[in-house]
Design a protein around this motif. Structure first.
Motif, PDB file in Angstrom:
ATOM      1  N   TYR A  25      52.619  44.231  46.091  1.00 53.88           N
ATOM      2  CA  TYR A  25      52.338  44.768  44.760  1.00 53.88           C
ATOM      3  C   TYR A  25      52.009  43.655  43.776  1.00 53.88           C
ATOM      4  CZ  TYR A  25      52.645  47.851  40.721  1.00 53.88           C
ATOM      5  OH  TYR A  25      52.340  48.569  39.598  1.00 53.88           O
ATOM      6  N   ALA A  26      52.794  42.603  43.804  1.00 61.57           N
ATOM      7  CA  ALA A  26      52.597  41.514  42.840  1.00 61.57           C
ATOM      8  C   ALA A  26      52.438  40.192  43.576  1.00 61.57           C
ATOM      9  CB  ALA A  26      53.788  41.437  41.884  1.00 61.57           C
ATOM     10  N   GLY A  27      51.535  39.369  43.058  1.00 53.41           N
ATOM     11  CA  GLY A  27      51.377  38.002  43.579  1.00 53.41           C
ATOM     12  C   GLY A  27      50.836  37.926  44.992  1.00 53.41           C
ATOM     13  N   ALA A  28      50.053  38.933  45.402  1.00 54.98           N
ATOM     14  CA  ALA A  28      49.532  38.947  46.773  1.00 54.98           C
ATOM     15  C   ALA A  28      48.611  37.758  47.034  1.00 54.98           C
ATOM     16  CB  ALA A  28      48.775  40.251  47.029  1.00 54.98           C
ATOM     17  N   ARG A  29      48.661  37.260  48.267  1.00 55.66           N
ATOM     18  CA  ARG A  29      47.790  36.163  48.697  1.00 55.66           C
ATOM     19  C   ARG A  29      46.318  36.533  48.443  1.00 55.66           C
ATOM     20  NH1 ARG A  29      49.402  36.532  53.887  1.00 55.66           N
ATOM     21  NH2 ARG A  29      47.671  37.921  54.306  1.00 55.66           N
ATOM     22  N   SER A  30      45.971  37.803  48.690  1.00 60.10           N
ATOM     23  CA  SER A  30      44.581  38.240  48.501  1.00 60.10           C
ATOM     24  C   SER A  30      44.125  38.050  47.056  1.00 60.10           C
ATOM     25  CB  SER A  30      44.430  39.719  48.881  1.00 60.10           C
ATOM     26  OG  SER A  30      44.776  39.889  50.222  1.00 60.10           O
ATOM     27  N   PHE A  31      45.040  38.246  46.100  1.00 59.16           N
ATOM     28  CA  PHE A  31      44.665  38.031  44.701  1.00 59.16           C
ATOM     29  C   PHE A  31      44.285  36.576  44.480  1.00 59.16           C
ATOM     30  CE2 PHE A  31      45.797  36.332  40.546  1.00 59.16           C
ATOM     31  CZ  PHE A  31      44.888  37.030  39.758  1.00 59.16           C
ATOM     32  N   PHE A  32      45.070  35.659  45.000  1.00 62.41           N
ATOM     33  CA  PHE A  32      44.791  34.244  44.741  1.00 62.41           C
ATOM     34  C   PHE A  32      43.488  33.804  45.395  1.00 62.41           C
ATOM     35  CE2 PHE A  32      49.355  34.691  43.951  1.00 62.41           C
ATOM     36  CZ  PHE A  32      49.344  34.306  42.616  1.00 62.41           C
ATOM     37  N   ARG A  33      43.167  34.407  46.570  1.00 64.72           N
ATOM     38  CA  ARG A  33      41.869  34.111  47.193  1.00 64.72           C
ATOM     39  C   ARG A  33      40.734  34.620  46.323  1.00 64.72           C
ATOM     40  NH1 ARG A  33      42.800  35.802  53.236  1.00 64.72           N
ATOM     41  NH2 ARG A  33      44.053  34.008  53.813  1.00 64.72           N
ATOM     42  N   THR A  39      39.502  44.621  38.377  1.00 62.64           N
ATOM     43  CA  THR A  39      39.459  46.022  37.936  1.00 62.64           C
ATOM     44  C   THR A  39      38.815  46.833  39.058  1.00 62.64           C
ATOM     45  OG1 THR A  39      37.259  45.769  36.940  1.00 62.64           O
ATOM     46  CG2 THR A  39      39.145  45.405  35.494  1.00 62.64           C
ATOM     47  N   HIS A  40      38.990  48.156  39.001  1.00 62.29           N
ATOM     48  CA  HIS A  40      38.468  48.927  40.136  1.00 62.29           C
ATOM     49  C   HIS A  40      36.952  49.026  40.141  1.00 62.29           C
ATOM     50  CE1 HIS A  40      38.276  52.358  37.346  1.00 62.29           C
ATOM     51  NE2 HIS A  40      37.481  52.917  38.215  1.00 62.29           N
ATOM     52  N   GLN A  41      36.322  48.914  38.990  1.00 60.20           N
ATOM     53  CA  GLN A  41      34.870  48.733  38.957  1.00 60.20           C
ATOM     54  C   GLN A  41      34.446  48.233  37.588  1.00 60.20           C
ATOM     55  OE1 GLN A  41      34.048  53.011  40.347  1.00 60.20           O
ATOM     56  NE2 GLN A  41      32.427  52.720  38.851  1.00 60.20           N
ATOM     57  N   GLY A  42      33.138  48.128  37.362  1.00 64.27           N
ATOM     58  CA  GLY A  42      32.650  47.489  36.146  1.00 64.27           C
ATOM     59  C   GLY A  42      33.077  48.189  34.869  1.00 64.27           C
ATOM     60  N   ARG A  43      33.004  49.513  34.874  1.00 65.64           N
ATOM     61  CA  ARG A  43      33.303  50.236  33.634  1.00 65.64           C
ATOM     62  C   ARG A  43      34.753  50.104  33.218  1.00 65.64           C
ATOM     63  NH1 ARG A  43      31.063  55.679  35.853  1.00 65.64           N
ATOM     64  NH2 ARG A  43      29.921  54.131  37.021  1.00 65.64           N
ATOM     65  N   GLU A  96      45.105  50.584  35.146  1.00 71.54           N
ATOM     66  CA  GLU A  96      44.535  50.074  36.398  1.00 71.54           C
ATOM     67  C   GLU A  96      45.602  49.601  37.375  1.00 71.54           C
ATOM     68  OE1 GLU A  96      40.826  49.246  37.156  1.00 71.54           O
ATOM     69  OE2 GLU A  96      40.906  51.064  35.981  1.00 71.54           O
ATOM     70  N   GLY A  97      46.675  49.066  36.866  1.00 74.16           N
ATOM     71  CA  GLY A  97      47.713  48.545  37.752  1.00 74.16           C
ATOM     72  C   GLY A  97      48.118  47.141  37.367  1.00 74.16           C
ATOM     73  N   PHE A  98      48.965  46.563  38.168  1.00 65.13           N
ATOM     74  CA  PHE A  98      49.457  45.214  37.913  1.00 65.13           C
ATOM     75  C   PHE A  98      48.293  44.219  37.937  1.00 65.13           C
ATOM     76  CE2 PHE A  98      51.846  41.315  39.013  1.00 65.13           C
ATOM     77  CZ  PHE A  98      52.795  41.364  37.999  1.00 65.13           C
ATOM     78  N   PRO A  99      48.359  43.172  37.076  1.00 65.19           N
ATOM     79  CA  PRO A  99      47.209  42.260  36.955  1.00 65.19           C
ATOM     80  C   PRO A  99      46.827  41.498  38.226  1.00 65.19           C
ATOM     81  CG  PRO A  99      48.677  42.009  35.063  1.00 65.19           C
ATOM     82  CD  PRO A  99      49.373  42.920  36.026  1.00 65.19           C
ATOM     83  N   THR A 100      47.617  41.526  39.284  1.00 59.74           N
ATOM     84  CA  THR A 100      47.149  40.860  40.499  1.00 59.74           C
ATOM     85  C   THR A 100      46.518  41.833  41.484  1.00 59.74           C
ATOM     86  OG1 THR A 100      49.307  40.971  41.604  1.00 59.74           O
ATOM     87  CG2 THR A 100      48.832  38.966  40.342  1.00 59.74           C
ATOM     88  N   TYR A 101      46.335  43.100  41.093  1.00 58.81           N
ATOM     89  CA  TYR A 101      45.503  43.964  41.947  1.00 58.81           C
ATOM     90  C   TYR A 101      44.549  44.858  41.168  1.00 58.81           C
ATOM     91  CZ  TYR A 101      48.500  48.099  41.290  1.00 58.81           C
ATOM     92  OH  TYR A 101      49.175  49.149  40.760  1.00 58.81           O
ATOM     93  N   GLY A 102      44.886  45.184  39.902  1.00 60.34           N
ATOM     94  CA  GLY A 102      43.928  45.883  39.039  1.00 60.34           C
ATOM     95  C   GLY A 102      43.253  47.102  39.624  1.00 60.34           C
ATOM     96  N   GLY A 103      43.995  47.940  40.325  1.00 61.06           N
ATOM     97  CA  GLY A 103      43.396  49.168  40.849  1.00 61.06           C
ATOM     98  C   GLY A 103      42.701  48.999  42.186  1.00 61.06           C
TER      99      GLY A 103
END
Ligand SMILES: *Cc1c(COP(=O)(O)O)cnc(C)c1O
Length: 465
Positions: free
Chosen positions: A75-83, A100-104, A289-296
């Motif tokens: 949920y938070a601090g995922a390795r994928s976010f840092f990549r 974010t989940h998309q541009g809009r 959108e969700g937590f800032p390390t996944y944003g939806g």
């Protein structure tokens, strides 16, 4: 000198295939009736060549699919976010990278955080969601297209440029009312036309002089960089990555739909240099959108995006992509079909008013043409004209500056024979264009109406028998 072929081949081989379905003309006529002559409401499996949009419709690479298996779904601090963060930072140079989940969603979060009712945001041309997300806040979305953009058949290298004189006037006359200016690269609604480095630099200097940040709507930043490399003096020796980095450097941040030049099916981001603004945007993000390390997004989406945003800068890929679009454009021009010239990065835009002068703008010639292309060839395109842009915020109707049919190319999906088929259908429809008749709106929502509007032939049938 090594032998140089004329043919530019697809710079990939095919590892997985997805069949497309052939339909009869009768089936397509029925599908049109059932979907109220709105191609957004047609089932995708009833479409043979789908050029509705280049958004999220691309094919991912083996590397991206492989990357998805590495997704870290914490949920938070995922390795994928840092990549993801490090890849996007590498490409853009910005400090804060917010998924974010998309541009809009990036637009809504930035605008909702930084704009107030009564303000004004200039742009070379606002995309439809960009305009809608500003107008819903009571902010005026001002389009400042350069003069060349108004002439569809005028061949000029950078028809996506913002009008610098108009921008300066806007900044002077509205001091204190402009939260930021925007430049959209490439200029989607203006025909997929590129913006030059010189234009971005000059706009950036103007903005700086007025203390107004510049934000890039950077959905097609790699395609824009490719055009700069091809067309702008002194840029030919640079890589698209270097050029893109310079583009980003002139702005204070960007909104991105990664469904375009992120080479993914879903995803986007907001990137900013300003610490305080980024912190407020992150708080706003958490709300919807969700937590800032996944944003939806899922962790695997972030992995695919981290890889895609680098792959898109590959020169062989960009050469193949831009050339495919240009190739269709050449065939149409040779046959006398009026298109926006030169061809843009992601799409060919047919000038429906030029092609169908017998249909008045009040009967939506571009919408009628896109229905005819589906009926005759199973090709799905999209109207960019008075159905999309004709309704004003005060509820009145005003014809759009151009009536275009956009044939958007999904990334890495179709081959040259698909393009040859397309050209045949387009030339056939051009040969019987006198038979195409106008359409009328039957039922339309107030905002973004093209997505759900119900339409009908204005004179009983779409074609004269
Ligand atoms: C697609 C697009 C957007 C919106 O992005 P979504 O991912 O569809 O929400 C914004 N601006 C431009 C120029 C676009 O092409």
């Amino acid at each position: 000198m090594p032998f140089k072929t004329k043919t530019i081949i697809e710079p990939f081989r095919i590892k997985t295939v997805e069949p497309i379905r052939f339909t009869t003309r009768e089936q397509r006529a029925a599908a049109l009736r059932e979907s109220h002559y709105n191609l957004f409401l047609i089932k995708a499996e009833d479409v043979l060549i789908d050029l509705l949009t280049d958004s999220g419709t691309g094919a991912m690479s083996a590397a991206q699919w492989g990357g998805m298996m590495q997704g870290d779904e914490s949920y938070a601090g995922a390795r994928s976010f840092f990549r993801f963060e490090s890849s996007v930072r590498d490409v853009t140079g910005y400090k804060h990278i917010i998924p974010t989940h998309q541009g809009r969603a990036a637009e809504r979060i930035l605008f909702g955080t930084a704009c107030r009712a009564g303000q004004i945001v200039p742009n070379n041309t606002h995309f439809d969601t960009t305009r809608a997300n500003l107008e819903v806040l009571g902010v005026q979305a001002l389009d400042l297209r350069c003069a060349e953009a108004a002439q569809p058949d005028l061949v000029a290298p950078f028809k996506g440029n913002i009008d610098l004189v108009a921008l300066e006037r806007c900044l002077e006359e509205n001091a204190g009312r402009v939260p930021f200016a925007m430049i959209t690269v490439t200029n989607n609604s203006g025909g997929g036309q590129p913006v030059s480095l010189a234009n971005i630099r000059a706009a950036s200097e103007l903005c700086q002089r007025h203390g107004v940040p510049l934000i890039l709507d950077c959905c097609r930043f790699a395609e824009n960089a490719w055009f700069i490399k091809q067309r702008e003096k002194g840029q030919a020796h640079r890589t698209p990555a270097e050029i893109a980095r310079e583009m980003f450097g002139y702005a204070a941040g960007c909104t991105m739909s990664a469904k375009k030049d992120g080479l993914v099916n879903i995803g986007g981001f907001l990137a900013l240099n300003d610490d305080a603004l980024a912190a407020r945007c992150r708080n706003n993000l958490i709300l919807t959108e969700g937590f800032p390390t996944y944003g939806g997004l899922a962790g695997y989406d972030l992995e695919a995006l981290a890889i895609g945003i680098k792959e898109v800068l590959d020169e062989d890929y960009l050469n193949y992509r831009i050339r495919s679009v240009e190739y269709l454009g050449e065939k149409l021009t040779a046959a006398g079909v009026p298109i926006v010239r030169p061809t843009g990065g992601h799409a060919v835009y047919i000038d429906a008013r030029g092609m169908l002068p017998h249909i008045p703008q009040s009967e939506y010639p571009a919408w009628a043409l896109s229905c005819a292309l589906y009926l005759e060839g199973g090709v799905r395109s999209v109207e960019i004209g008075s159905v999309m842009f004709g309704r004003q915020p005060d509820g009145t109707e005003k014809p759009a500056p151009m009536e275009l049919v956009r044939l958007a190319f999904p990334r890495r999906v179709y081959t040259q024979s698909h393009v040859d088929y397309l050209a045949e259908i387009l030339l056939y429809v051009n040969s019987m264009k006198q038979r195409i008749r106008g359409v009328k709106l039957v039922e339309a929502p107030d905002q973004l109406r093209h997505f759900t509007v119900k339409v009908a032939p204005a004179h009983g049938s779409l074609l004269v028998d």
